[in-house]
Scaffold this active site. Structure first.
Site, PDB file in Angstrom:
ATOM      1  N   ASP A  41       0.829  -1.205   0.000  1.00 55.06           N
ATOM      2  CA  ASP A  41       0.000   0.000   0.000  1.00 55.06           C
ATOM      3  C   ASP A  41       0.861   1.252   0.000  1.00 55.06           C
ATOM      4  O   ASP A  41       2.012   1.228   0.409  1.00 55.06           O
ATOM      5  CB  ASP A  41      -0.835   0.021   1.277  1.00 55.06           C
ATOM      6  CG  ASP A  41      -2.230  -0.474   1.028  1.00 55.06           C
ATOM      7  OD1 ASP A  41      -2.533  -0.823  -0.116  1.00 55.06           O
ATOM      8  OD2 ASP A  41      -3.008  -0.502   1.995  1.00 55.06           O
ATOM      9  N   LYS A  63      -3.806   3.167  -3.834  1.00 49.98           N
ATOM     10  CA  LYS A  63      -4.957   3.700  -4.576  1.00 49.98           C
ATOM     11  C   LYS A  63      -4.807   5.196  -4.738  1.00 49.98           C
ATOM     12  O   LYS A  63      -5.020   5.950  -3.812  1.00 49.98           O
ATOM     13  CB  LYS A  63      -6.237   3.425  -3.806  1.00 49.98           C
ATOM     14  CG  LYS A  63      -6.516   1.965  -3.688  1.00 49.98           C
ATOM     15  CD  LYS A  63      -7.832   1.761  -3.021  1.00 49.98           C
ATOM     16  CE  LYS A  63      -7.967   0.325  -2.624  1.00 49.98           C
ATOM     17  NZ  LYS A  63      -6.938  -0.105  -1.687  1.00 49.98           N
ATOM     18  N   MET A 176      -8.232   9.749   8.464  1.00 48.70           N
ATOM     19  CA  MET A 176      -8.672  10.318   7.175  1.00 48.70           C
ATOM     20  C   MET A 176      -9.599  11.526   7.391  1.00 48.70           C
ATOM     21  O   MET A 176     -10.559  11.707   6.646  1.00 48.70           O
ATOM     22  CB  MET A 176      -9.399   9.240   6.329  1.00 48.70           C
ATOM     23  CG  MET A 176      -8.508   8.061   5.995  1.00 48.70           C
ATOM     24  SD  MET A 176      -9.419   6.665   5.280  1.00 48.70           S
ATOM     25  CE  MET A 176      -9.985   5.819   6.739  1.00 48.70           C
TER      26      MET A 176
HETATM   27  N1  SAH Z   1      -4.556   0.657   8.447  1.00 50.44           N
HETATM   28  C1  SAH Z   1      -4.062   1.958   8.828  1.00 50.44           C
HETATM   29  C2  SAH Z   1      -5.044   3.055   8.475  1.00 50.44           C
HETATM   30  C3  SAH Z   1      -5.262   3.223   6.993  1.00 50.44           C
HETATM   31  S1  SAH Z   1      -6.362   4.542   6.595  1.00 50.44           S
HETATM   32  C4  SAH Z   1      -3.731   1.956  10.311  1.00 50.44           C
HETATM   33  O1  SAH Z   1      -4.127   1.046  11.042  1.00 50.44           O
HETATM   34  O2  SAH Z   1      -3.029   2.861  10.739  1.00 50.44           O
HETATM   35  C5  SAH Z   1      -5.220   5.845   6.278  1.00 50.44           C
HETATM   36  C6  SAH Z   1      -5.239   6.841   7.417  1.00 50.44           C
HETATM   37  O3  SAH Z   1      -4.484   6.356   8.518  1.00 50.44           O
HETATM   38  C7  SAH Z   1      -4.585   8.179   7.085  1.00 50.44           C
HETATM   39  O4  SAH Z   1      -5.447   9.020   6.375  1.00 50.44           O
HETATM   40  C8  SAH Z   1      -4.317   8.701   8.472  1.00 50.44           C
HETATM   41  O5  SAH Z   1      -5.506   9.158   9.074  1.00 50.44           O
HETATM   42  C9  SAH Z   1      -3.892   7.446   9.196  1.00 50.44           C
HETATM   43  N2  SAH Z   1      -2.425   7.253   9.189  1.00 50.44           N
HETATM   44  C10 SAH Z   1      -1.741   6.279   8.588  1.00 50.44           C
HETATM   45  N3  SAH Z   1      -0.424   6.383   8.842  1.00 50.44           N
HETATM   46  C11 SAH Z   1      -0.278   7.460   9.638  1.00 50.44           C
HETATM   47  C12 SAH Z   1       0.827   8.075  10.279  1.00 50.44           C
HETATM   48  N4  SAH Z   1       2.079   7.604  10.150  1.00 50.44           N
HETATM   49  N5  SAH Z   1       0.596   9.163  11.054  1.00 50.44           N
HETATM   50  C13 SAH Z   1      -0.646   9.651  11.220  1.00 50.44           C
HETATM   51  N6  SAH Z   1      -1.739   9.109  10.641  1.00 50.44           N
HETATM   52  C14 SAH Z   1      -1.560   8.025   9.873  1.00 50.44           C
END
Ligand code: SAH
Length: 279
Positions: A41, A63, A176
């Site tokens: 991803d 995506k 998000m």
């Molecule tokens: N599966 C992921 C979430 C995917 S949705 C998880 O468990 O973390 C994508 C969202 O995750 C982003 O829009 C943001 O809100 C958050 N996100 C992912 N990585 C991040 C990071 N390093 N710091 C802050 N927010 C993060």
């Protein structure tokens, strides 16, 4: 081995954590090192990919734009075909594969096709992000629980009930949520959550680009705009953000941050710290 007799492969849905490769589990690393195909991803940290063996086939399937559902179908098909060829496939996702990662949909598709599938958890950004700035998302003094919610209503997904969340007394961790922050804040306030409820934003947690800022609920949208804070980010709303601000201030005083007392960000931190836990 005769390729004809090669057994069906397996798909591992693996969480890569928020960034720092050291936050990935040993089991996740073991599967990655044995994988023949890794589907990655967009949010997976490049430092993790840099450690893969040179012979591993790595495909980016993030995506960006386009028709997301077709693309998701393409990913399902690719995993199924590869597993049927006997490959060990890792589907590597940022954070945890089962937290806003479509891991459930992928598991359904794989199981429906009779493919062996396993899930290896990762540290979700909604937990690792807040803790990286000292926010304990639950605290028996003021936060009996935490809700992990999406701020994005796209693709026919069910939207959170913001009014119910406003009344819940839970810490809200919103994934998000940056682009719809103003609407979310308005909905929470309409649901009865106080304008002065402490809030924080943590961007790119556990990466070299990490940034964070502290605010009140009402001021959160303008803070994001003023400081140019963008995705990926988690928004944290609740008294625990005020308590963390107080802790940061104590640490800052020890680190000589008193020198920056006129800095607007520092002043907001001080304001936030004044009423930890609503007292
Ligand atoms: N599966 C992921 C979430 C995917 S949705 C998880 O468990 O973390 C994508 C969202 O995750 C982003 O829009 C943001 O809100 C958050 N996100 C992912 N990585 C991040 C990071 N390093 N710091 C802050 N927010 C993060």
């Amino acid at each position: 081995m005769n390729p004809q007799s090669r057994p069906t492969g397996r798909v591992s849905l693996v969480g890569a954590g928020p960034g720092d490769p050291e936050l990935m589990t040993r089991k996740a690393w073991a599967r990655l090192m044995q994988a023949e195909l890794v589907l990655v991803d967009e949010l997976v940290d490049r430092r993790i990919l840099a450690e893969l063996p040179a012979h591993t086939r790595v495909l980016q399937v993030g995506k960006r734009g386009g028709c997301a559902s077709t693309e998701q179908g393409f990913i399902h098909g690719l995993m199924i075909r590869s597993a049927r060829q006997g490959l060990r496939v890792v589907r590597l996702k940022g954070g945890d594969p089962f937290i806003f990662g479509r891991g459930g949909e992928e598991m359904d598709a794989l199981q429906a096709a009779g493919i062996e599938v396993e899930v290896i958890n990762g540290l979700s950004a909604g937990l690792a992000g807040p803790s990286s700035v000292g926010i304990a998302v639950t605290d028996r003094r003021c936060a009996p629980g935490v809700a992990l919610v999406t701020g994005h209503n796209g693709e026919g997904g069910r939207a959170p009930d913001w009014a119910a969340l406003a009344r819940s007394g839970l810490t809200l961790v919103i994934y998000m949520g940056v682009s719809r922050c103003a609407e979310i804040v308005a909905a929470l306030m309409a649901g009865g959550l106080g304008a002065d409820t402490p809030a924080a934003v943590v961007c790119a947690a556990h990466t070299p680009q990490q940034r964070q800022a502290w605010s009140s609920l009402a001021a959160l949208p303008s803070l994001l705009a003023a400081q140019g804070l963008g995705s990926p980010a988690v928004l944290v709303i609740g008294e625990v953000a005020g308590m963390a601000a107080a802790r940061q201030l104590l640490t800052g005083a020890r680190d000589g941050r008193e020198d920056r007392a006129k800095d607007p960000a520092e002043q907001e931190l001080r304001r936030r710290a004044q009423a930890p836990c609503g007292r």
